[in-house]
Design a protein around this motif. Structure first.
Motif, short mmCIF file in Angstrom:
data_model
loop_
_atom_site.label_atom_id
_atom_site.label_comp_id
_atom_site.label_asym_id
_atom_site.label_seq_id
_atom_site.Cartn_x
_atom_site.Cartn_y
_atom_site.Cartn_z
N ASP A 197 -57.24 -20.31 65.64
CA ASP A 197 -58.04 -21.34 64.99
C ASP A 197 -59.52 -21.00 65.07
O ASP A 197 -59.95 -20.19 65.89
CB ASP A 197 -57.76 -22.70 65.63
CG ASP A 197 -56.36 -23.22 65.29
OD1 ASP A 197 -55.73 -22.64 64.38
OD2 ASP A 197 -55.91 -24.18 65.92
N TYR A 198 -60.31 -21.65 64.21
CA TYR A 198 -61.68 -21.23 64.00
C TYR A 198 -62.70 -21.90 64.93
O TYR A 198 -63.73 -21.30 65.24
CB TYR A 198 -62.12 -21.53 62.57
CG TYR A 198 -61.19 -21.04 61.48
CD1 TYR A 198 -60.25 -20.06 61.73
CD2 TYR A 198 -61.27 -21.57 60.20
CE1 TYR A 198 -59.40 -19.60 60.73
CE2 TYR A 198 -60.43 -21.13 59.20
CZ TYR A 198 -59.49 -20.14 59.47
OH TYR A 198 -58.67 -19.71 58.47
N GLY A 199 -62.45 -23.14 65.32
CA GLY A 199 -63.49 -23.95 65.93
C GLY A 199 -63.47 -23.99 67.45
O GLY A 199 -63.22 -22.99 68.12
N ASN A 243 -55.23 -26.67 71.56
CA ASN A 243 -55.49 -25.24 71.74
C ASN A 243 -56.97 -24.92 71.54
O ASN A 243 -57.70 -25.64 70.88
CB ASN A 243 -54.61 -24.37 70.84
CG ASN A 243 -54.89 -24.52 69.37
OD1 ASN A 243 -54.47 -25.50 68.76
ND2 ASN A 243 -55.58 -23.57 68.78
N ILE A 244 -57.35 -23.82 72.17
CA ILE A 244 -58.73 -23.35 72.12
C ILE A 244 -58.94 -22.55 70.85
O ILE A 244 -58.11 -21.71 70.49
CB ILE A 244 -59.05 -22.47 73.35
CG1 ILE A 244 -58.80 -23.25 74.65
CG2 ILE A 244 -60.48 -21.96 73.29
CD1 ILE A 244 -59.63 -24.50 74.80
N GLY A 245 -60.06 -22.79 70.15
CA GLY A 245 -60.39 -22.04 68.95
C GLY A 245 -61.28 -20.84 69.26
O GLY A 245 -61.82 -20.70 70.37
N VAL A 260 -53.18 -16.53 69.39
CA VAL A 260 -52.60 -16.40 68.04
C VAL A 260 -51.29 -17.18 67.97
O VAL A 260 -50.48 -17.15 68.90
CB VAL A 260 -52.38 -14.92 67.70
CG1 VAL A 260 -51.64 -14.76 66.37
CG2 VAL A 260 -53.71 -14.18 67.66
N HIS A 261 -51.08 -17.88 66.86
CA HIS A 261 -49.87 -18.66 66.67
C HIS A 261 -49.48 -18.65 65.19
O HIS A 261 -50.26 -18.23 64.34
CB HIS A 261 -50.06 -20.10 67.17
CG HIS A 261 -51.30 -20.78 66.67
ND1 HIS A 261 -52.56 -20.49 67.15
CD2 HIS A 261 -51.48 -21.73 65.72
CE1 HIS A 261 -53.46 -21.24 66.54
NE2 HIS A 261 -52.83 -22.00 65.64
#
Length: 360
Positions: A197-199, A243-245, A260-261
């Protein structure tokens, strides 16, 4: 039954009671897994709010195609994205993701600031309230991360995520049609490509029994992430998966892990590189709905050094910790620049006719 993750389950509803312990548990989970289950007791986000959000999501995706197309996603990352329009893993996917999505940006006076399908216009105030609750929970988590990392001041992350300033934060509804409705899917295809994820932090809401989410372990193997891990089966609603971005991982020099997911066409027979199999009690034969809140810092936030000795001492380990995640390794100036870089890689068609330096 497939092997599953060992992601910790943490109850932060009474974080004032033993804040230091909870903060430490959160940081440990984020550093090791990049994911953590947050038990949803209804104190931060009520069971009825979550249920209503899923009901609105069904209404939205059942809207006439022309009504959704009127709200087509723009470069501000708001609006509807149709089947195959998003490619989360462009290096390996032969075709875009097998899903539809709808991204909600900011609301003003309980009204959307973007076009929405007519079918959900009566629910805009409810969506605004749900989005506010999601952002408040993210800020609570960010404060705990600040405490757990020994950041001084501890609200360093929280202050960078003011709900009153422009940011890339998005409330997203997702719909994955059942496998029976996508006969064009091949064995190697996935519902959502492998990605991080991006953020800063992401909240994921899922429905009981709906399979598909998998994470990539440090051993480079895919394992499914149960909707209801052991011990939560009788909770009023499944735990919220956090989750951590990439941005928060970058910001903390890789100490907090961005994992990664992906989402697959999970089945009991499909245990290979294209699917890790099914969790007991879950199925991929039905439509899959999920709700995501992507929390980002305000656009003008400079990604300067985090005032934490623990983060500073982790300097230099970012590339190793985030192997396979080039976005977290590139030096960026602001939160907005980081987001734009990621969107350009995801929406290939939207940006295909433009140079990467053009502003939105």
């Amino acid at each position: 039954m497939a092997n599953t993750t060992s992601i910790p389950i943490i109850d932060i509803s009474d974080s004032q009671g033993d804040q230091a312990r909870i903060a430490e548990e959160l940081v440990d989970a984020a550093a090791k897994h990049g994911f953590v289950y947050i038990r949803n007791t209804g104190r931060d986000i009520s069971v009825s709010q979550v249920g209503q959000a899923f009901s609105i999501s069904r209404t939205l995706f059942q809207s006439p195609l022309e009504d959704k197309q009127r709200c087509k996603i723009e470069k501000n990352n708001q609006g509807w994205s149709g089947m195959h329009s998003e490619t989360l893993d462009p290096k390996t996917q032969r075709v875009g993701d097998f899903k539809e999505g709808f991204n909600f940006g900011a609301f003003s006076n309980n009204r959307a600031t973007q076009p929405v399908p007519k079918s959900i216009e009566p629910y805009e105030a409810d969506l605004a309230t749900f989005r506010e609750s999601c952002h408040a929970l993210c800020c609570k988590l960010l404060l705990l991360f600040g405490i757990g990392l020994g950041v001084n001041p501890s609200d360093f992350f929280t202050r960078a995520h003011s709900p009153d300033k422009a940011s890339g934060s998005i409330l997203r509804f997702l719909y994955y049609p059942p496998p029976s409705a996508v006969s064009s899917a091949q064995e190697a295809d996935v519902r959502a490509g492998a990605h991080s994820d991006y953020g800063s932090v992401t909240l994921l809401f899922r429905l009981k029994g709906q399979a598909g989410l998998e994470i990539l372990t440090p051993a480079n193997s895919w394992v499914p992430v149960p909707v209801c891990p052991p011990g939560t089966e009788n909770d009023p609603t499944p735990p919220i998966l956090v989750n951590i971005g990439d941005l928060l991982s970058y910001w903390t020099n890789g100490l907090l892990r961005s994992t990664v997911h992906r989402v697959t066409f999970a089945s009991s027979e499909r245990k290979n590189d294209h699917g890790a199999g099914l969790v007991d009690g879950e199925s991929a034969t039905d439509p899959r709905y999920s709700i995501v809140y992507f929390c980002h810092p305000t656009n003008d936030t400079p990604l300067t050094a985090v005032p934490s000795e623990r983060v500073r001492s982790f300097q230099g380990e970012l590339a190793t910790t985030n192997a396979g995640n080039p976005y977290a390794e590139r030096k960026v100036l602001t939160a907005e620049e980081h987001l734009k870089m990621r969107l350009q890689a995801t929406y290939l068609q939207m940006y295909s006719d433009e140079g990467s330096g053009q502003k939105e």
